[in-house]
Design a protein around this motif. Structure first.
Motif, short mmCIF file in Angstrom:
data_model
loop_
_atom_site.label_atom_id
_atom_site.label_comp_id
_atom_site.label_asym_id
_atom_site.label_seq_id
_atom_site.Cartn_x
_atom_site.Cartn_y
_atom_site.Cartn_z
N GLU A 13 1.69 -9.80 -4.72
CA GLU A 13 1.47 -11.01 -3.93
C GLU A 13 2.68 -11.41 -3.09
O GLU A 13 2.53 -12.11 -2.10
CB GLU A 13 1.05 -12.16 -4.84
N THR A 14 3.87 -10.99 -3.49
CA THR A 14 5.06 -11.35 -2.73
C THR A 14 5.53 -10.21 -1.83
O THR A 14 6.51 -10.36 -1.11
CB THR A 14 6.21 -11.74 -3.68
N ALA A 15 4.81 -9.09 -1.85
CA ALA A 15 5.23 -7.93 -1.07
C ALA A 15 4.82 -8.09 0.38
O ALA A 15 3.90 -8.82 0.72
CB ALA A 15 4.61 -6.67 -1.66
N SER A 16 5.54 -7.36 1.25
CA SER A 16 5.11 -7.27 2.63
C SER A 16 3.83 -6.45 2.68
O SER A 16 3.46 -5.79 1.71
CB SER A 16 6.19 -6.57 3.47
N SER A 17 3.14 -6.47 3.82
CA SER A 17 1.91 -5.70 3.93
C SER A 17 2.18 -4.21 3.70
O SER A 17 1.39 -3.52 3.07
CB SER A 17 1.26 -5.91 5.29
N GLN A 18 3.33 -3.72 4.19
CA GLN A 18 3.64 -2.30 4.02
C GLN A 18 3.90 -1.97 2.56
O GLN A 18 3.38 -0.98 2.03
CB GLN A 18 4.87 -1.92 4.85
N THR A 19 4.68 -2.80 1.86
CA THR A 19 4.97 -2.55 0.45
C THR A 19 3.72 -2.68 -0.39
O THR A 19 3.47 -1.88 -1.30
CB THR A 19 6.05 -3.52 -0.06
N ALA A 20 2.91 -3.71 -0.13
CA ALA A 20 1.65 -3.87 -0.85
C ALA A 20 0.76 -2.66 -0.62
O ALA A 20 0.11 -2.16 -1.56
CB ALA A 20 0.95 -5.14 -0.40
N GLY A 21 0.75 -2.17 0.60
CA GLY A 21 -0.05 -0.98 0.90
C GLY A 21 0.41 0.22 0.10
O GLY A 21 -0.42 0.98 -0.41
N PHE A 72 -4.62 5.24 2.25
CA PHE A 72 -5.11 4.03 1.59
C PHE A 72 -4.22 2.83 1.91
O PHE A 72 -4.69 1.70 1.98
CB PHE A 72 -5.22 4.26 0.08
N GLY A 73 -2.93 3.08 2.13
CA GLY A 73 -2.04 2.01 2.55
C GLY A 73 -2.43 1.45 3.90
O GLY A 73 -2.26 0.25 4.17
N ARG A 74 -2.98 2.31 4.77
CA ARG A 74 -3.44 1.85 6.08
C ARG A 74 -4.61 0.89 5.94
O ARG A 74 -4.73 -0.08 6.69
CB ARG A 74 -3.84 3.06 6.94
N LEU A 133 -4.98 -10.55 -0.22
CA LEU A 133 -3.55 -10.86 -0.16
C LEU A 133 -3.21 -11.64 1.11
O LEU A 133 -2.37 -12.54 1.09
CB LEU A 133 -2.73 -9.57 -0.22
N GLY A 134 -3.87 -11.29 2.20
CA GLY A 134 -3.64 -12.01 3.45
C GLY A 134 -4.06 -13.46 3.38
O GLY A 134 -3.55 -14.30 4.13
N ARG A 135 -4.98 -13.77 2.48
CA ARG A 135 -5.41 -15.15 2.28
C ARG A 135 -4.73 -15.79 1.07
O ARG A 135 -5.13 -16.85 0.62
CB ARG A 135 -6.93 -15.21 2.10
#
Length: 301
Positions: A13-21, A72-74, A133-135
């Motif tokens: 939840e605290t990761a950037s979109s790239q790290t979360a991906g 899948f990260g994409r 996560l974006g929400r």
């Protein structure tokens, strides 16, 4: 990451979109490996044999999983960047990623379809995680499956409205009225949520070894899933034979029975003889593994 170790919610939840991906892509990769390495799986590629397949083996599946995992990260990033877009508009946005992922798979496997169904299902799951996560919402099995159902709410109707058939799934729908992976997605993977995932989680909570719990979950899927792979190979007779055989094994304890592994091996031999492979259930088992790796709904923050 071990299948049973839900990744730290805070890390997602605290990761950037790239790290979360990257985190979610690793979970998807682990789910694919957990599925293919599980042995013995009736009719499927595993460490025992190549199942009812002449063009696939274990190293090919491992290569395929490694090849498609970065994609899948994409999917996660696409969902993360468009969290408030209307759910029914998401599929056109992620289809190009899915097509590119499939092309990478086919290039690596020299045209063999190892993971097309898994790309569809896990791609949706990863997109759903990104949107949640974006929400700033918690991605857990319930919320992810509901998000997938919202994204795919018109998919079954789209299938019914197709005037011509261009894929195996569309042809099977016209022949037998079975919606296959599209129907599963539109239902938020109801078969997984109702059968495989509760069985797997309950067994693990009671100390049952991981592989035994996964084999029991696979039997639950084989006993209930209208698997389009089985329909394609054996028609309704083949599908019903597998369902009946899996139900019989479950009544005898399934993988939990003292001789459960031997009975699964015997079923494997018979399904190979009949040229039957429950590939759709294998994909749903990978979905089960993926969902089991997410934090539970009531996880503390």
């Amino acid at each position: 990451m071990h299948l049973n170790e839900a990744m730290p919610l805070q890390a997602i939840e605290t990761a950037s979109s790239q790290t979360a991906g990257e985190l979610i892509a690793r979970l998807a990769h682990d789910a694919l490996l957990s599925e293919v390495l599980l042995t013995p799986k009736p009719g499927l590629v595993d460490q025992r044999n190549d199942g009812a397949h002449e063009d696939m083996d274990l190293p090919l599946f491992v290569l395929s999983a490694r090849t498609i995992s970065p994609w899948f990260g994409r999917f996660v990033e696409m969902g993360y960047l468009q969290p408030f877009a209307h759910a029914t508009g998401v599929l056109p946005q992620i289809r190009p990623i899915g097509i590119a992922c499939e092309q990478a798979m086919f290039a690596a496997t020299h045209g063999v379809n190892t993971h097309k169904g898994a790309i569809f299902s896990l791609g949706l799951m990863c997109t759903a995680v990104g949107r949640l996560l974006g929400r700033c919402l918690q991605p857990n099995p319930e919320s992810v499956c509901q998000e997938v159902a919202d994204i795919c709410s018109g998919l079954e109707q789209e299938l019914a409205n197709r005037p011509t058939t261009s894929t195996a799934g569309e042809r099977l729908f016209q022949l037998y009225g079975v919606t296959g992976v599209r129907g599963e997605a539109a239902s938020g993977y109801a078969t997984v949520r109702q059968y495989a995932l509760p069985v797997y989680l309950s067994l693990r909570q009671n100390g049952v070894p991981n592989d035994t719990a996964l084999l029991q979950a696979l039997l639950q899927l084989m006993a209930t899933n209208s698997d389009t792979n089985l329909l394609a190979r054996g028609g309704p007779e083949g599908l019903n034979w597998v369902k009946t055989a899996a139900q019989a094994l479950l009544r005898e304890g399934g993988a939990l029975a003292e001789d459960g592994e031997q009975k699964l091996a015997n079923l494997d031999d018979e399904m190979i003889r009949r040229n039957l492979s429950p590939g759709g259930s294998a994909d749903l088992l990978a979905v089960t593994c993926f969902l089991a790796g997410l934090p539970a709904r009531n996880s503390s923050r």
